[in-house]
Design an enzyme around this catalytic site. Structure first.
Site, short mmCIF file in Angstrom:
data_model
loop_
_atom_site.label_atom_id
_atom_site.label_comp_id
_atom_site.label_asym_id
_atom_site.label_seq_id
_atom_site.Cartn_x
_atom_site.Cartn_y
_atom_site.Cartn_z
N GLU A 36 -12.71 18.26 -70.11
CA GLU A 36 -11.41 18.84 -70.44
C GLU A 36 -11.45 19.47 -71.83
O GLU A 36 -12.50 19.50 -72.49
CB GLU A 36 -10.31 17.75 -70.39
CG GLU A 36 -10.57 16.57 -71.29
CD GLU A 36 -9.60 15.42 -71.07
OE1 GLU A 36 -8.68 15.56 -70.24
OE2 GLU A 36 -9.77 14.38 -71.71
N ASP A 93 -5.02 15.78 -80.57
CA ASP A 93 -5.43 17.01 -79.90
C ASP A 93 -5.38 18.22 -80.82
O ASP A 93 -4.77 19.25 -80.50
CB ASP A 93 -4.53 17.27 -78.68
CG ASP A 93 -4.48 16.11 -77.70
OD1 ASP A 93 -5.47 15.35 -77.65
OD2 ASP A 93 -3.47 15.96 -77.00
#
Length: 579
Positions: free
Chosen positions: A242, A66
């Protein structure tokens, strides 16, 4: 009254000691680890040596998922998810996007990070880092699934000088990101559930935007608006939109998101609008990054690509950092989700990751004028490398982390090496453990340590742990049974999901051991084949337990979001007891 005060102070000291140390006692015979050597030996780097103007992709190997990136002048800063690892959110610095140096962690205090009672794959999810030139301040916004915190922001004027305590934010959902417009206004975008009663299918999510009050460090109540409902093509029921980020170029606002879930269908998609609050229209050629269209048998396979962030490079080109995986020969994901980079072509209306829609290669050209330092001069290594830790400096390398609690709560420097003062907690418990971890960064590796320890009972154990989670791990350590010192190899595996999960442990092998001198322990792997061995002279290793599978150390077997952690471990709550 004086005696009563003394009694109360003594009682308070006991309570605080028990909470802070989780039953820790500084024992005279606490284990001492005098050396750790990690060596990576992946074939891809042997087959693809670097030329003068090349560097390897991924840029950060191992479980650093991430990624988010920002720039101030010539300085780049990048952060990553860490879940229940402590300290949390490693922060890297670079001048050129090729050579990276870890400068610390954003969340390095208990006041910021409250993961002491959470599973390894809860805690810190998907940080975003942004520099606001309007007030010369860096912001890191993130979701913390622990401590009742939820979404939060921390900030600093200088990432080298530490970060503030959290400001708790008043919205639900995950994956928040900040956007600072040229007029001084600020916004938060994030993933959320659809409005109540409007859920259409499993995995249906939306992207919301809020105005953000920079003075109060809080979203402005009532300003929230859904700007993406479902994904690029709602008629196809897209899942898990997302990780949103907003960028501004040529007076237009671009919203980039991940879509498809963090697995084989992962991708990156892009939308645009003339107004920051929308409406946002998807690009006609989405996705702009994915590896989902290719077979599993391709050479040097990279998969699960997505969850990206963009930045302008030193050559004024755009670049995107993103996560991906490199499965081993059995399709296992033991190194977890790693950080990759690709140049981005934004010469037209829409950005596209260069070579992001074909099978990815292990090497890239460096930006013009940049020299790859290849891990020297304190830069983070990649490719094949050997890392040696002698524990002769009290400034412990940032690659060493704890689980659910600070390293400093259990480590002690001595002239013989690093002492671990063990907690009465074993590796299967959801509590801070007295274990010092580093990430597995190669498919083929060895991890070796020298241990000086004479356990006094079967409750004491010290050695190596290979950990995917509290429910999936190997323990290889020294304990005591009666009058005998024993070396034991234990496999722990979970079955089922959630509350229905059961965990069972099996002693795979054990042997009597001579501990008159320090013992050297080793785990090594070739793809999915792991072997555990020991040496009494530091050179000749004897295998214990044969070859075992790395299956339980894989993200796609154990579930969750982390990669394998390799640790030096001690406990006074051992339950790995051979017959």
């Amino acid at each position: 009254m004086k005696n009563l005060k003394l009694i109360m102070l003594a009682f308070l000291a006991v309570v605080l000691f028990s909470y802070e140390g989780y039953g820790q006692r500084k024992k005279k015979n606490s284990p001492v680890f005098s050396k750790v050597v990690y060596e990576g030996k992946d074939q891809v780097y042997i087959d693809n040596p670097l030329s003068e103007n090349e560097f390897y992709n991924p840029i950060i190997q191992g479980a650093y998922p991430d990624p988010a990136i920002t720039r101030k002048g010539d300085d780049y800063y990048m952060v990553h998810s860490t879940f229940a690892m402590f300290p949390g959110v490693p922060i890297f610095h670079s001048k050129d996007l090729v050579n990276w140096r870890q400068i610390g962690h954003v969340l390095d205090r208990k006041s910021q990070l409250k993961v002491h009672d959470t599973g390894i794959s809860a805690g810190i999810f998907a940080p975003d880092i942004n520099y606001n030139s309007n007030n010369d301040t860096f912001y890191m916004i993130v979701t913390q699934f622990a401590g009742g915190i939820g979404n939060m922001v921390v900030k600093t004027k200088d990432p080298l000088q530490g970060w503030s305590d959290p400001y708790k934010l008043n919205f639900e959902g995950i994956d928040p990101a900040l956007f600072f417009d040229e007029d001084g206004k600020a916004y938060v975008v994030h993933n959320d559930a659809p409005n109540e009663g409007e859920e259409r299918y499993e995995g249906h999510r939306v992207i919301k935007i809020w105005e953000y009050d920079l003075e109060a460090d809080q979203v402005v109540a009532g300003t929230d608006k859904i700007i993406v409902d479902g994904g690029v093509d709602p008629a196809k029921n897209p899942i898990w939109i997302e990780a949103p980020h907003i960028y501004k170029k040529n007076n237009r606002y671009y919203l980039m998101c991940a879509e498809g879930g963090t697995g084989g269908n992962h991708s990156e998609v892009i939308f645009a609008s003339d107004d920051v609050m929308g409406p946002y229209v998807p690009a006609p050629s989405n996705p702009i990054l994915t590896q989902r269209y290719f077979g599993d048998n391709r050479k040097n396979r990279v998969d699960w690509a997505g969850h990206a962030d963009l930045v302008q490079g030193p050559d004024d080109k755009y670049y995107g950092v993103f996560l991906g995986i490199r499965p081993n020969d059995k399709g296992r994901v033991n190194t977890g989700r790693e950080t990759f980079i690709l140049p981005v072509d934004w010469s037209g209306e829409w950005p596209v990751f260069e070579n992001g829609l074909i099978p990815m290669e292990p090497k890239l050209k460096v930006p013009e004028g940049v020299t790859n330092k290849r891990g020297e001069e304190g830069f983070f290594p990649n490719g094949n490398f050997t890392y040696t830790e002698d524990f002769n400096s009290k400034d412990l390398d940032y690659r060493w982390i704890g689980l659910r609690g600070p390293r400093e709560d259990f480590i002690e420097y001595t002239n013989r090496g690093l002492k671990i003062n063990p907690f009465a907690v074993n590796i299967k418990e959801v509590k801070p453990t007295s274990t010092l971890f580093k990430r597995q960064m190669h498919k083929n590796f060895s991890f070796t340590t020298t241990l000086d320890f004479k356990p006094q009972s079967e409750k004491e154990l010290a050695g190596i742990v290979c950990l995917q989670s509290e429910a999936f791990n190997y323990v290889f350590g020294v304990t005591r049974v009666g009058k005998d010192y024993m070396l034991v190899l234990e496999r722990t595996e979970g079955k089922g999901q959630g509350r229905n999960r059961t965990v069972s442990s099996e002693i795979l092998a054990s042997t009597n051991i001579d501990l008159s001198k320090p013992i050297t322990l080793q785990v090594k792997a070739t793809g999915d084949d792991y072997e555990f061995g020991y040496s009494l002279d530091g050179q000749d290793f004897r295998n214990l337990g044969g070859t075992v599978s790395g299956d339980i150390l894989s993200t796609n077997v154990a579930g969750g979001f982390t990669g394998t952690l390799l640790g030096i471990y001690a406990t006074t709550a051992n339950d790995a007891i051979p017959d």
